[in-house]
Scaffold this motif. Sequence first.
Motif, short mmCIF file in Angstrom:
data_model
loop_
_atom_site.label_atom_id
_atom_site.label_comp_id
_atom_site.label_asym_id
_atom_site.label_seq_id
_atom_site.Cartn_x
_atom_site.Cartn_y
_atom_site.Cartn_z
N ALA A 1 -5.45 26.31 6.80
CA ALA A 1 -6.48 27.21 6.28
C ALA A 1 -6.04 27.76 4.93
N PRO A 2 -6.97 27.94 3.98
CA PRO A 2 -8.44 27.81 4.12
C PRO A 2 -8.98 26.48 3.59
N HIS A 3 -8.10 25.48 3.44
CA HIS A 3 -8.51 24.24 2.77
C HIS A 3 -8.67 23.06 3.74
N GLY A 4 -8.86 23.34 5.02
CA GLY A 4 -8.89 22.27 6.02
C GLY A 4 -9.93 21.20 5.74
N LEU A 5 -11.17 21.61 5.43
CA LEU A 5 -12.24 20.64 5.17
C LEU A 5 -11.93 19.80 3.95
N ALA A 6 -11.44 20.43 2.89
CA ALA A 6 -11.10 19.69 1.67
C ALA A 6 -9.99 18.68 1.94
N TYR A 7 -8.99 19.10 2.71
CA TYR A 7 -7.90 18.17 3.05
C TYR A 7 -8.44 16.96 3.82
N LEU A 8 -9.36 17.21 4.74
CA LEU A 8 -9.93 16.11 5.53
C LEU A 8 -10.69 15.14 4.64
N LEU A 9 -11.46 15.65 3.70
CA LEU A 9 -12.23 14.78 2.80
C LEU A 9 -11.30 13.98 1.88
N ILE A 10 -10.24 14.62 1.41
CA ILE A 10 -9.26 13.90 0.57
C ILE A 10 -8.60 12.79 1.37
N PHE A 11 -8.26 13.08 2.61
CA PHE A 11 -7.66 12.07 3.49
C PHE A 11 -8.62 10.91 3.70
N ALA A 12 -9.90 11.22 3.92
CA ALA A 12 -10.90 10.17 4.13
C ALA A 12 -11.01 9.27 2.91
N GLY A 13 -10.98 9.87 1.72
CA GLY A 13 -11.02 9.05 0.51
C GLY A 13 -9.79 8.17 0.38
N ALA A 14 -8.62 8.70 0.76
CA ALA A 14 -7.38 7.93 0.63
C ALA A 14 -7.38 6.71 1.54
N VAL A 15 -7.92 6.83 2.76
CA VAL A 15 -7.90 5.68 3.67
C VAL A 15 -8.95 4.65 3.31
N CYS A 16 -9.86 4.98 2.38
CA CYS A 16 -10.80 3.97 1.88
C CYS A 16 -10.08 2.83 1.18
N ALA A 17 -8.83 3.07 0.79
CA ALA A 17 -8.05 2.01 0.14
C ALA A 17 -7.83 0.82 1.07
N LEU A 18 -7.95 1.03 2.38
CA LEU A 18 -7.69 -0.06 3.33
C LEU A 18 -8.75 -1.16 3.24
N PRO A 19 -10.06 -0.87 3.44
CA PRO A 19 -11.05 -1.95 3.25
C PRO A 19 -11.12 -2.44 1.81
N ARG A 20 -10.83 -1.56 0.86
CA ARG A 20 -10.83 -1.98 -0.55
C ARG A 20 -9.83 -3.10 -0.78
N MET A 21 -8.65 -3.01 -0.17
CA MET A 21 -7.63 -4.05 -0.33
C MET A 21 -8.16 -5.40 0.12
N ALA A 22 -8.79 -5.44 1.27
CA ALA A 22 -9.29 -6.70 1.81
C ALA A 22 -10.37 -7.31 0.92
N LEU A 23 -11.27 -6.48 0.42
CA LEU A 23 -12.34 -6.98 -0.44
C LEU A 23 -11.78 -7.48 -1.77
N ARG A 24 -10.81 -6.78 -2.32
CA ARG A 24 -10.22 -7.20 -3.60
C ARG A 24 -9.56 -8.57 -3.48
N VAL A 25 -8.76 -8.78 -2.43
CA VAL A 25 -8.05 -10.06 -2.34
C VAL A 25 -9.03 -11.20 -2.11
N ALA A 26 -10.13 -10.94 -1.41
CA ALA A 26 -11.13 -12.00 -1.18
C ALA A 26 -11.74 -12.45 -2.50
N VAL A 27 -12.15 -11.48 -3.31
CA VAL A 27 -12.77 -11.80 -4.60
C VAL A 27 -11.75 -12.38 -5.57
N ASN A 28 -10.56 -11.78 -5.62
CA ASN A 28 -9.52 -12.25 -6.54
C ASN A 28 -9.07 -13.67 -6.22
N ALA A 29 -9.05 -14.02 -4.94
CA ALA A 29 -8.61 -15.36 -4.56
C ALA A 29 -9.49 -16.43 -5.19
N ARG A 30 -10.72 -16.07 -5.54
CA ARG A 30 -11.65 -17.02 -6.15
C ARG A 30 -11.87 -16.70 -7.63
#
Length: 446
Positions: free
Chosen positions: A121-150
Amino acid sequence: MNRISHSSLALFTLKGVNSALTAISNFVLAYVLVRTIGLNSYAVIASLLATAALVVQSDLGITGLTFFKLRSHYLAEADRDDASQDDQDLVATIVTLYIAIGVVSVMILAATLAAGLLKVAPHGLAYLLIFAGAVCALPRMALRVAVNARDGFVWTEAVDLGRRVALLAVTVAMLLGLSFVSYSAISLAIWVLSIAGLLGLARLYGFMPRRGAFLNGVRLLRNEIRGVGATVLLSLTDFIISVFPYYLLAVAGDAMAIVAFDMFYKVTRFAVMSYLIGAETVLPQQTRAVHNEDAAGLVRATAKGVMIGLMPMTAGILAIALFGERLFGLILNHNAIVSPVMRIAICAMFAFMLVQTTCQIVLIGVGRFGELARRSCLTLGGMVLVSTLMVLLHWTIDTFIVAYVIVYGAGSVLYAECLYSLSSSLRNKSAREKSPEELQVGTGEI
């Protein structure tokens, strides 16, 4: 579009701009957060992002193996326009699984915060949203390698450019009165939009989802996993080597040591991003050279990557040596957190990381996972020894960082030896194939 996709100059330019924006964004964010929520809260964010990195690490090197497989298929198919159905299903399955992992991890953190198990507290919601943005890197990695491979390197960099510009703009907006929660929500939205852009690129490059794709993709992925022990080991050891000091220092409960290492980590990660400009610009040439068993072509392309990397390495060493004290003092609003010893260690890491990044990118791209995993395990063994000594002998953060850099440097030499071995094997194979023809020339038979 195809001509731009194969433009080394376009790729080099985009990667250079993205690298610069990454550095600027990281340090501007630190500057802003330290002044808006304080050093202790910034230490919490650094630890939270390290936890998000654990989620991203659930990839376990699968995207590296996927790039190798897709790239091999693409080169063997004489650059045909559409990916095979199996390749399409494999990518669709990995992206789906990674999105699910990200959603579940965010739900777990939300439940943890709601239960009061973490006092943020008092930044719990902001921390959660930042964490959610950070884990978006996971699907991004898969999409990047698929496109880059071609050969879609240029277009994935363009999407990343848009994301980084937008994130930098919203970060600066905090200085103009944007709230921390609003910043976190907009940042998450930017990440989601960038993933949507990569999904659109994947469709353009022949990756079209279809009914039954997931089950077929699971079967293909299961078959691949049976042989990815080295890939998983390499991914885990590399990850642990990079971020374990966050957890070690968090256990020690020293917030200032965490902030100091966070600066060390951010600056050296920026060096890696800079080196990737050259390393990934020449990666298409390197993979083609290995596919064609062209040792000379591999050496030429690698030399280009090293020469490009020498420029940011030299500039970085000079900047830290001459202006490091003022730079870190400005960012952290405190002059004593990043010591002269740590600044010297950062300069040494710049050189070691150029060697390791140059070697690792191409070796992963051509599937040398086993050789890299063995060398990475040796480096990790050294890191375990260093950590044990820190606990037993009560080392300061400076002593620990110096030992960390020495072990990392030894590991980078092992990576260089692996690349040299690959080049030598290609050269020897080429010599054996040419020797019958040379014999015919010598005896006058042709």
